[in-house]
Motif scaffolding. Sequence first.
Motif, PDB file in Angstrom:
ATOM      1  N   GLY A  31      -1.490   3.514 -11.271  1.00 31.11           N
ATOM      2  CA  GLY A  31      -2.227   3.080 -10.092  1.00 31.11           C
ATOM      3  C   GLY A  31      -3.616   3.680 -10.126  1.00 31.11           C
ATOM      4  O   GLY A  31      -3.910   4.582 -10.924  1.00 31.11           O
ATOM      5  N   GLU A  32      -4.483   3.183  -9.285  1.00 33.43           N
ATOM      6  CA  GLU A  32      -5.838   3.713  -9.186  1.00 33.43           C
ATOM      7  C   GLU A  32      -6.240   3.737  -7.721  1.00 33.43           C
ATOM      8  O   GLU A  32      -5.487   3.287  -6.840  1.00 33.43           O
ATOM      9  CB  GLU A  32      -6.815   2.888 -10.008  1.00 33.43           C
TER      10      GLU A  32
ATOM     11  N   LYS B  94      -5.386  -7.606 -10.828  1.00 33.12           N
ATOM     12  CA  LYS B  94      -5.235  -6.145 -10.788  1.00 33.12           C
ATOM     13  C   LYS B  94      -3.785  -5.733 -10.986  1.00 33.12           C
ATOM     14  O   LYS B  94      -3.485  -4.792 -11.727  1.00 33.12           O
ATOM     15  CB  LYS B  94      -5.769  -5.604  -9.458  1.00 33.12           C
ATOM     16  N   GLN B  95      -2.860  -6.435 -10.323  1.00 32.52           N
ATOM     17  CA  GLN B  95      -1.445  -6.123 -10.506  1.00 32.52           C
ATOM     18  C   GLN B  95      -1.031  -6.285 -11.965  1.00 32.52           C
ATOM     19  O   GLN B  95      -0.328  -5.438 -12.525  1.00 32.52           O
ATOM     20  CB  GLN B  95      -0.588  -7.024  -9.615  1.00 32.52           C
TER      21      GLN B  95
ATOM     22  N   ASN C 132       1.393   3.582  -3.198  1.00 33.45           N
ATOM     23  CA  ASN C 132       0.360   4.507  -3.649  1.00 33.45           C
ATOM     24  C   ASN C 132      -0.161   5.310  -2.454  1.00 33.45           C
ATOM     25  O   ASN C 132      -0.728   4.716  -1.528  1.00 33.45           O
ATOM     26  CB  ASN C 132      -0.783   3.730  -4.313  1.00 33.45           C
TER      27      ASN C 132
ATOM     28  N   SER D 208      -5.482   0.844  -5.080  1.00 34.20           N
ATOM     29  CA  SER D 208      -4.566  -0.160  -5.628  1.00 34.20           C
ATOM     30  C   SER D 208      -3.131   0.149  -5.219  1.00 34.20           C
ATOM     31  O   SER D 208      -2.827   1.215  -4.669  1.00 34.20           O
ATOM     32  CB  SER D 208      -4.658  -0.206  -7.151  1.00 34.20           C
ATOM     33  N   GLU D 209      -2.239  -0.777  -5.542  1.00 29.27           N
ATOM     34  CA  GLU D 209      -0.814  -0.498  -5.499  1.00 29.27           C
ATOM     35  C   GLU D 209      -0.440   0.270  -6.767  1.00 29.27           C
ATOM     36  O   GLU D 209      -1.259   0.424  -7.677  1.00 29.27           O
ATOM     37  CB  GLU D 209      -0.032  -1.807  -5.423  1.00 29.27           C
ATOM     38  N   CYS D 210       0.805   0.758  -6.838  1.00 29.14           N
ATOM     39  CA  CYS D 210       1.293   1.453  -8.033  1.00 29.14           C
ATOM     40  C   CYS D 210       2.452   0.679  -8.656  1.00 29.14           C
ATOM     41  O   CYS D 210       3.320   0.156  -7.951  1.00 29.14           O
ATOM     42  CB  CYS D 210       1.767   2.860  -7.701  1.00 29.14           C
TER      43      CYS D 210
ATOM     44  N   TYR E 230      -6.620   6.297 -13.817  1.00 33.95           N
ATOM     45  CA  TYR E 230      -5.236   6.323 -13.342  1.00 33.95           C
ATOM     46  C   TYR E 230      -4.714   7.748 -13.145  1.00 33.95           C
ATOM     47  O   TYR E 230      -3.660   7.938 -12.519  1.00 33.95           O
ATOM     48  CB  TYR E 230      -4.317   5.626 -14.348  1.00 33.95           C
TER      49      TYR E 230
ATOM     50  N   SER F  30       0.810  -1.216   0.000  1.00 34.64           N
ATOM     51  CA  SER F  30       0.000   0.000   0.000  1.00 34.64           C
ATOM     52  C   SER F  30       0.843   1.265   0.000  1.00 34.64           C
ATOM     53  O   SER F  30       0.369   2.341  -0.380  1.00 34.64           O
ATOM     54  CB  SER F  30      -0.930   0.010   1.221  1.00 34.64           C
TER      55      SER F  30
ATOM     56  N   LEU G 243      -2.401  -3.332 -14.088  1.00 39.34           N
ATOM     57  CA  LEU G 243      -1.611  -2.114 -13.909  1.00 39.34           C
ATOM     58  C   LEU G 243      -0.262  -2.227 -14.611  1.00 39.34           C
ATOM     59  O   LEU G 243       0.198  -1.283 -15.265  1.00 39.34           O
ATOM     60  CB  LEU G 243      -1.402  -1.846 -12.417  1.00 39.34           C
TER      61      LEU G 243
END
Length: 430
Positions: free
Chosen positions: A399-400, A312-313, A265, A403-405, A351, A262, A316
């Motif tokens: 990232g969003e 999701k990862q 982001n 989410s992570e970046c 994003y 976490s 991105l």
Amino acid sequence: MRFPSKKKSGFMVEVMSFSFYDERKKTYLNQEGADKPLKSPIPHETLVKARQYRLGRIRQKLIENNCAAILLYDPVNIRYALDVTNMQVWTAHNAMRYALIFAEGPAIMFEFKGCHHLCDGYEGIDEVRNSIPWVYLSAGDRADERVVDWSAEIDDLIQSYGNGNRRLAMDKIEPIGLKALESHGIEFVEGQEITEQARSIKSDDEITLMRWTIRVCEAGMARIYENSIPGKTEQELWAELHYENARSGGEWLETRLLTCGSRTNPWYQECSDTICNEGELISFDTDMVGPYGYCADLSRAWTCGHTKMTGKQSELYAAAVDQIEHNSTLIKPGVSFQEFNEKSWQIPEKYQPYRYSLAAHGVGLVDEWPVVPLHPDFESAHGGQFKKNMVLCVESLIGEKGSECVKLETQVLVTETGVKRLDSFPFEIE
């Protein structure tokens, strides 16, 4: 398992699954033994030719701008012009040494007492003198007295070697110093434009030196990858890059940008004692000033524990790769920054609040001109165009909300027909 390579947008990438450790990355460690530092194979003559080219570029720009000389305080600019170093990080914020380089005259290095020997063996330095520091750290309540002596010496040299030209470029100057020089009738010229323009076009020898810094950086990245296991802290991972750089002749890291989970982001959080957990993304930006003083500015992201990325990862990550590949194909000599922006990869709205502000920027000894903003921020952009033998970093941060970046960045050389990637450390392409 591995699958055949495929070519995508001019970049050769190997397609692989995320269910296991990536053996390719281990090959970036020293193949003579990961316990040993890397030793440069570059002959000294290459460094000599790079020095000659760089000093020549400074003098060329002085002539183009009708300047008698340039006064340099920024240790990176001194390094570019003369290659001599002295406590680079410390002197970046303590103005204790400087160089005066004439367009058609000598290059004089002013070192503080006890340091003259550091200038031995540098072909571009014609004379070494004692510096006269007048910043408060050194001069205290005698600053006004010392700045008079300092400005008188600069004026005397300009009278001797300036051929009647009183225009002096300066990269950094405090108001008290500028006022003292102007009292002698010396005309101030903005020096950063001269140094940034000079530094923006690399010689083949510079590229050779930069490639070695990138080699060392990628060995450091491999060390980070090897140690990306649950239980390691962000700071422990970041130390792996420091270690490889320092033991292989590098200099410093400009930032502390490595985070996990976490903390990726929003971006720009510095590494901490946060423990990385299995499956979390680890994202980082090297900003490494390595051997020969050149910068390797590379970004990568992967999972802690080398696990398969989540949906999701992966989403991105794929977007970040698309952005870098698309934008890289647009860079050619003669393409204006405006034209690049108009054709650049358009970051999806979801994003945008978490975006990186830059699409690309120059790089040499450190990050350099030009800076090309991302399309939502292009209103603030400066003018210019890409030129052959620029070196650029092409950026992505995806990232969003919640989410992570993923942070990715590659370093490219502008050639006659497009770009050539200088780094090769693998992306995590699924």
